[in-house]
Motif scaffolding. Sequence first.
Motif, PDB file in Angstrom:
ATOM      1  N   ALA A  20       0.801  -1.314  -0.028  1.00  0.00           N
ATOM      2  CA  ALA A  20      -0.030   0.126  -0.215  1.00  0.00           C
ATOM      3  C   ALA A  20       0.833   1.151  -0.168  1.00  0.00           C
ATOM      4  N   ASP A  21       1.852   1.335   0.991  1.00  0.00           N
ATOM      5  CA  ASP A  21       2.968   2.304   0.724  1.00  0.00           C
ATOM      6  C   ASP A  21       3.435   2.794  -0.463  1.00  0.00           C
ATOM      7  N   GLY A  22       3.909   1.678  -1.173  1.00  0.00           N
ATOM      8  CA  GLY A  22       4.386   1.740  -2.496  1.00  0.00           C
ATOM      9  C   GLY A  22       3.709   2.332  -3.332  1.00  0.00           C
ATOM     10  N   LEU A  23       2.434   1.877  -3.490  1.00  0.00           N
ATOM     11  CA  LEU A  23       1.445   2.316  -4.431  1.00  0.00           C
ATOM     12  C   LEU A  23       1.259   4.029  -4.412  1.00  0.00           C
ATOM     13  N   PHE A  24       1.207   4.369  -3.265  1.00  0.00           N
ATOM     14  CA  PHE A  24       0.650   5.848  -2.841  1.00  0.00           C
ATOM     15  C   PHE A  24       1.815   6.475  -2.374  1.00  0.00           C
ATOM     16  N   ASP A  25       3.045   6.094  -2.325  1.00  0.00           N
ATOM     17  CA  ASP A  25       4.026   6.919  -1.841  1.00  0.00           C
ATOM     18  C   ASP A  25       4.677   8.034  -2.791  1.00  0.00           C
ATOM     19  N   LEU A  26       4.570   9.264  -2.494  1.00  0.00           N
ATOM     20  CA  LEU A  26       4.900  10.591  -3.106  1.00  0.00           C
ATOM     21  C   LEU A  26       6.337  10.959  -2.604  1.00  0.00           C
ATOM     22  N   SER A  27       7.023  10.355  -1.962  1.00  0.00           N
ATOM     23  CA  SER A  27       8.467  10.840  -1.213  1.00  0.00           C
ATOM     24  C   SER A  27       9.201  11.315  -2.630  1.00  0.00           C
ATOM     25  N   GLY A  28       9.999  12.586  -2.364  1.00  0.00           N
ATOM     26  CA  GLY A  28      10.583  12.738  -3.561  1.00  0.00           C
ATOM     27  C   GLY A  28       9.806  13.584  -4.418  1.00  0.00           C
ATOM     28  N   ARG A  29       8.442  13.682  -4.597  1.00  0.00           N
ATOM     29  CA  ARG A  29       7.758  14.415  -5.389  1.00  0.00           C
ATOM     30  C   ARG A  29       7.423  15.732  -5.083  1.00  0.00           C
ATOM     31  N   VAL A  30       7.081  16.502  -5.892  1.00  0.00           N
ATOM     32  CA  VAL A  30       6.465  17.818  -5.754  1.00  0.00           C
ATOM     33  C   VAL A  30       5.136  18.140  -6.520  1.00  0.00           C
ATOM     34  N   VAL A  31       4.192  18.514  -5.518  1.00  0.00           N
ATOM     35  CA  VAL A  31       2.758  18.654  -6.006  1.00  0.00           C
ATOM     36  C   VAL A  31       2.312  20.026  -5.807  1.00  0.00           C
ATOM     37  N   LEU A  32       1.711  20.510  -6.905  1.00  0.00           N
ATOM     38  CA  LEU A  32       0.897  21.946  -6.860  1.00  0.00           C
ATOM     39  C   LEU A  32      -0.387  21.808  -6.912  1.00  0.00           C
ATOM     40  N   VAL A  33      -1.081  22.405  -5.982  1.00  0.00           N
ATOM     41  CA  VAL A  33      -2.259  22.442  -6.011  1.00  0.00           C
ATOM     42  C   VAL A  33      -3.051  23.768  -6.016  1.00  0.00           C
ATOM     43  N   THR A  34      -3.681  24.157  -7.326  1.00  0.00           N
ATOM     44  CA  THR A  34      -4.274  25.576  -7.334  1.00  0.00           C
ATOM     45  C   THR A  34      -5.567  25.468  -6.496  1.00  0.00           C
ATOM     46  N   GLY A  35      -6.026  26.668  -5.752  1.00  0.00           N
ATOM     47  CA  GLY A  35      -7.177  26.596  -4.910  1.00  0.00           C
ATOM     48  C   GLY A  35      -6.804  25.764  -3.641  1.00  0.00           C
ATOM     49  N   GLY A  36      -5.475  25.671  -3.200  1.00  0.00           N
ATOM     50  CA  GLY A  36      -5.054  24.924  -2.468  1.00  0.00           C
ATOM     51  C   GLY A  36      -5.092  25.195  -0.859  1.00  0.00           C
ATOM     52  N   SER A  37      -5.765  26.675  -0.571  1.00  0.00           N
ATOM     53  CA  SER A  37      -5.892  26.937   0.735  1.00  0.00           C
ATOM     54  C   SER A  37      -7.110  26.742   1.430  1.00  0.00           C
ATOM     55  N   ARG A  38      -8.235  26.036   0.673  1.00  0.00           N
ATOM     56  CA  ARG A  38      -9.404  25.953   1.466  1.00  0.00           C
ATOM     57  C   ARG A  38     -10.050  24.737   0.503  1.00  0.00           C
ATOM     58  N   GLY A  39     -11.200  24.050   1.218  1.00  0.00           N
ATOM     59  CA  GLY A  39     -11.871  23.295   0.629  1.00  0.00           C
ATOM     60  C   GLY A  39     -11.402  21.894   0.225  1.00  0.00           C
ATOM     61  N   LEU A  40     -11.746  21.296  -0.908  1.00  0.00           N
ATOM     62  CA  LEU A  40     -11.078  20.332  -1.591  1.00  0.00           C
ATOM     63  C   LEU A  40      -9.721  20.558  -1.708  1.00  0.00           C
ATOM     64  N   GLY A  41      -9.175  21.500  -2.163  1.00  0.00           N
ATOM     65  CA  GLY A  41      -7.651  21.887  -2.536  1.00  0.00           C
ATOM     66  C   GLY A  41      -6.743  21.713  -1.123  1.00  0.00           C
ATOM     67  N   ARG A  42      -7.381  22.200  -0.341  1.00  0.00           N
ATOM     68  CA  ARG A  42      -6.733  22.131   1.101  1.00  0.00           C
ATOM     69  C   ARG A  42      -6.525  20.672   1.458  1.00  0.00           C
ATOM     70  N   GLU A  43      -7.652  19.799   1.305  1.00  0.00           N
ATOM     71  CA  GLU A  43      -7.344  18.455   1.541  1.00  0.00           C
ATOM     72  C   GLU A  43      -6.430  17.768   0.956  1.00  0.00           C
ATOM     73  N   MET A  44      -6.427  17.973  -0.542  1.00  0.00           N
ATOM     74  CA  MET A  44      -5.575  17.244  -1.248  1.00  0.00           C
ATOM     75  C   MET A  44      -4.209  17.606  -0.983  1.00  0.00           C
ATOM     76  N   ALA A  45      -3.986  18.949  -0.688  1.00  0.00           N
ATOM     77  CA  ALA A  45      -2.695  19.238  -0.484  1.00  0.00           C
ATOM     78  C   ALA A  45      -2.128  18.596   0.824  1.00  0.00           C
ATOM     79  N   PHE A  46      -2.950  18.708   1.791  1.00  0.00           N
ATOM     80  CA  PHE A  46      -2.486  17.773   3.055  1.00  0.00           C
ATOM     81  C   PHE A  46      -2.445  16.358   2.741  1.00  0.00           C
ATOM     82  N   GLY A  47      -3.130  15.816   1.854  1.00  0.00           N
ATOM     83  CA  GLY A  47      -3.002  14.445   1.591  1.00  0.00           C
ATOM     84  C   GLY A  47      -1.569  13.945   0.980  1.00  0.00           C
ATOM     85  N   ALA A  48      -1.271  14.937   0.106  1.00  0.00           N
ATOM     86  CA  ALA A  48      -0.027  14.821  -0.788  1.00  0.00           C
ATOM     87  C   ALA A  48       1.187  14.711   0.372  1.00  0.00           C
ATOM     88  N   ALA A  49       1.186  15.719   1.118  1.00  0.00           N
ATOM     89  CA  ALA A  49       2.197  15.928   1.961  1.00  0.00           C
ATOM     90  C   ALA A  49       2.365  14.869   3.084  1.00  0.00           C
TER      91      ALA A  49
END
Length: 271
Positions: A20-49
């Motif tokens: 499971a960890d290997g499937l969803f591991d984002l270590s070493g990746r950089v993720v840009l989320v627009t509209g990332g300060s609230r709502g769905l974008g905020r949750e997705m940014a936290f999830g990626a981190a």
Amino acid sequence: MLISHALPDLSIGATHMGYADGLFDLSGRVVLVTGGSRGLGREMAFGAARCGAEVVIASRTSEACAATAREIEKETGRAALPYAVHVGRWEQLPGLLDAVHERFGRLDVLVNNAGMSPVYEDLGEVTEKMFDAVVALNLKGPFRLSVLAGQRMAEAGGGSIVNVSSTGSVRPRAPIVPYAAAKAGLNAMTEGLAHAFGPTVRVNTLMCGPFATWATRHWQDDPEALAAGVRGHALRRIGDPREVVGAALYLMSGAASYTTGATLRVDGGMP
């Protein structure tokens, strides 16, 4: 067999947790989320981190971006770059990508989440300025940002673009006609860009139904309207913003290594 990028460890011998960890591991990746300060974008940014990524929080309000970035860094220990930008204004977008590459040296995932749907009582109230603003933020800006990011990703050897759409794009209603039309364009754009940037860059649509965010506050303040709005849905309720994260992480990560040009609905079973 041609495989043009690294895959997660999918071996049968992998442990359940390691798999499971290997499937969803984002270590070493950089993720840009627009509209990332609230709502769905905020949750997705936290999830990626939480899955190991460094993240970029982009929205129009610098204070909100900075506050969210601080929270992410404090909770996850991952680097978070706040960046104030209006996605609907093309001239601001090259600077956003330049800032990301200057800070991190790369961009692996772009989540085009920024969007809006102004409230109006009658279609006759929709002005040209309002219509153009809706199209600019929901379609024109994501197109330009995707092209700029996709070209850099392709040159670097790979990446993932996630376009956040709406079920309104396939079930339009009178109160959201300009928004629905723009999101329908976003759906079409996904398939075109998947072919344009393949085989190394994946482009997919995350089509969201009703979630309890600021964008649906008019519904949430009216229990009867809310109940009527979700009555036909299989789950018969509005979604919690945290419930979008699993689908978003799938499209961001190696778990979706053979998924591109696709539309993934997260809508509680919309009729």
